[in-house]
Design a protein around this motif. Structure first.
Motif, PDB file in Angstrom:
ATOM      1  N   PRO A  38       0.672  -1.305  -0.018  1.00 39.74           N
ATOM      2  CA  PRO A  38       0.095  -0.055  -0.047  1.00 39.74           C
ATOM      3  C   PRO A  38       0.778   1.316  -0.064  1.00 39.74           C
ATOM      4  O   PRO A  38       2.031   1.440   0.709  1.00 39.74           O
ATOM      5  N   ALA A  39       0.331   2.334  -0.604  1.00 42.42           N
ATOM      6  CA  ALA A  39       1.108   3.647  -0.275  1.00 42.42           C
ATOM      7  C   ALA A  39       0.735   4.002   1.030  1.00 42.42           C
ATOM      8  O   ALA A  39      -0.135   3.844   1.560  1.00 42.42           O
ATOM      9  N   PRO A  40       1.726   4.900   1.577  1.00 39.69           N
ATOM     10  CA  PRO A  40       2.928   5.588   0.594  1.00 39.69           C
ATOM     11  C   PRO A  40       4.274   4.574   0.904  1.00 39.69           C
ATOM     12  O   PRO A  40       5.279   5.274   0.590  1.00 39.69           O
ATOM     13  N   GLN A  41       3.973   3.355   1.378  1.00 39.05           N
ATOM     14  CA  GLN A  41       5.112   2.735   1.445  1.00 39.05           C
ATOM     15  C   GLN A  41       5.732   2.245   0.294  1.00 39.05           C
ATOM     16  O   GLN A  41       5.127   2.324  -0.737  1.00 39.05           O
ATOM     17  N   ARG A  42       7.065   2.217   0.280  1.00 45.92           N
ATOM     18  CA  ARG A  42       7.909   1.869  -1.218  1.00 45.92           C
ATOM     19  C   ARG A  42       7.737   3.224  -2.131  1.00 45.92           C
ATOM     20  O   ARG A  42       7.919   2.868  -3.207  1.00 45.92           O
ATOM     21  N   ASP A  43       7.513   4.346  -1.605  1.00 45.60           N
ATOM     22  CA  ASP A  43       7.463   5.633  -2.351  1.00 45.60           C
ATOM     23  C   ASP A  43       6.430   5.318  -3.253  1.00 45.60           C
ATOM     24  O   ASP A  43       6.146   6.516  -3.967  1.00 45.60           O
ATOM     25  N   LYS A  44       5.267   4.461  -3.461  1.00 41.59           N
ATOM     26  CA  LYS A  44       4.184   4.530  -4.453  1.00 41.59           C
ATOM     27  C   LYS A  44       3.402   5.951  -4.046  1.00 41.59           C
ATOM     28  O   LYS A  44       2.829   6.024  -2.935  1.00 41.59           O
ATOM     29  N   VAL A  45       2.841   6.621  -4.917  1.00 34.77           N
ATOM     30  CA  VAL A  45       2.062   7.581  -4.730  1.00 34.77           C
ATOM     31  C   VAL A  45       0.620   7.217  -4.017  1.00 34.77           C
ATOM     32  O   VAL A  45       0.123   7.901  -3.218  1.00 34.77           O
ATOM     33  N   THR A  46       0.155   6.331  -5.047  1.00 30.52           N
ATOM     34  CA  THR A  46      -1.201   5.534  -4.531  1.00 30.52           C
ATOM     35  C   THR A  46      -1.163   4.154  -4.617  1.00 30.52           C
ATOM     36  O   THR A  46      -0.023   3.443  -5.104  1.00 30.52           O
ATOM     37  N   ASN A  47      -1.987   3.245  -4.085  1.00 30.24           N
ATOM     38  CA  ASN A  47      -1.858   2.092  -4.035  1.00 30.24           C
ATOM     39  C   ASN A  47      -1.635   1.348  -5.361  1.00 30.24           C
ATOM     40  O   ASN A  47      -1.126   0.500  -5.670  1.00 30.24           O
ATOM     41  N   THR A  48      -2.515   1.899  -6.382  1.00 28.76           N
ATOM     42  CA  THR A  48      -2.201   1.437  -7.798  1.00 28.76           C
ATOM     43  C   THR A  48      -1.361   2.083  -8.703  1.00 28.76           C
ATOM     44  O   THR A  48      -1.429   1.950 -10.092  1.00 28.76           O
TER      45      THR A  48
END
Length: 298
Positions: A38-48
């Motif tokens: 899930p965001a914001p883990q690992r720098d993703k802006v959103t989950n998708t």
């Protein structure tokens, strides 16, 4: 201001003089959380989505036919040419967006399955132009209007056209290729992924998707936004690389390049094609060395 997308240089240092806003962050939202993080883990802006990116890297094949328009038996100024590239020339393996900067590294999920679950490619068919000269054995040329089609695939077979670039002009400096054009979603039959690309710092009526910006905030007015698409293709080829064929000269080449997006509010200083051509010449000093060429079969 009109909806604008510029196909030009992607090297941030060179672009500083061309636009106050350059290499702006963007991200890609594919609509599925492929890695389960899930965001914001690992720098993703959103989950998708992916993390914020500054540029994308790509590789492609092209085929250029130069017509011996003046009948002098050599490539020279005034000869007409036609270039096709990407999926119009080769398969997905050799014609794709290969990664991003910043890219996914050990222990991160910043690309959200890119390259494993989904992939981007592009195609340009019969982009017309004219040779403007030959300098040191390297032909330079300018292009007329044409179209670049952008694709997304989830299986490597079915290609979904999610966005187009309407090329208005540009050409080759002898070091790189510079094209100018306009983002165009007109005629896109499936808009499911039209908002695949998102601006990292601008929104239009609550949406950062490129299609929404193009459709709702691209016209003139206080809320106008322009999407600048900046890219550089290595094209350091020589007239000696071309194969003589009936009526002219033919060449199939492999190229590498990079590109970036910038969304600008109320843009007033859009680089002219001539300025972009000068930027292309500047790559010589940066030592762009990822060049691979192969002559076309007769």
């Amino acid at each position: 201001m009109s909806k604008k997308v510029l196909f030009a240089m992607a090297t941030a240092g060179l672009l500083m003089g061309a636009s106050a806003a350059n290499a702006a962050p963007f991200y890609l939202d594919v609509g599925t959380n492929y890695d389960g993080v899930p965001a914001p883990q690992r720098d993703k802006v959103t989950n998708t989505s992916t993390s914020l990116k500054d540029e994308f890297l790509f590789t492609y094949q092209s085929r250029t036919f130069i017509q011996d328009t003046n009948g002098d038996g050599v490539i020279s100024a005034g000869d007409n040419l036609t270039t096709s590239g990407g999926l119009a020339v080769g398969n997905l393996t050799n014609n794709q967006i290969t990664g991003f900067t910043p890219n996914q590294v050990f222990g991160t999920h910043s690309n959200n399955g890119y390259g494993t679950n989904w992939l981007l490619s592009f195609s340009v068919d019969n982009l017309n132009g004219v040779v403007t000269g030959v300098n040191g054995g390297v032909p330079t040329f300018s292009y007329s209007p044409g179209l670049i089609e952008m694709y997304i695939s989830f299986d490597g077979v079915n290609m979904i056209n999610f966005m187009n670039i309407a090329v208005s002009g540009g050409g080759a400096t002898g070091v790189s290729t510079v094209l100018t054009g306009t983002a165009d979603f007109t005629g896109i039959a499936d808009l499911t992924y039209a908002n695949l690309f998102h601006s990292g710092n601008f929104e239009c009526n609550g949406s950062s998707g490129f299609y929404d910006i193009w459709a709702n905030c691209g016209d003139s007015g206080a809320d106008a936004l322009a999407i600048e698409f900046l890219a550089s293709f290595d094209t350091n080829i020589f007239v000696s690389d071309f194969t003589a064929v009936p009526g002219g000269f033919d060449l199939t080449s492999n190229h590498d390049g990079s590109g970036s997006f910038t969304v600008v509010a109320n843009p007033t200083n859009v680089p002219e094609p001539a300025s972009l051509m000068l930027l292309g010449s500047g790559l010589l000093g940066l030592g762009l060395t990822r060049r691979r060429k192969s002559k076309a079969a007769a």
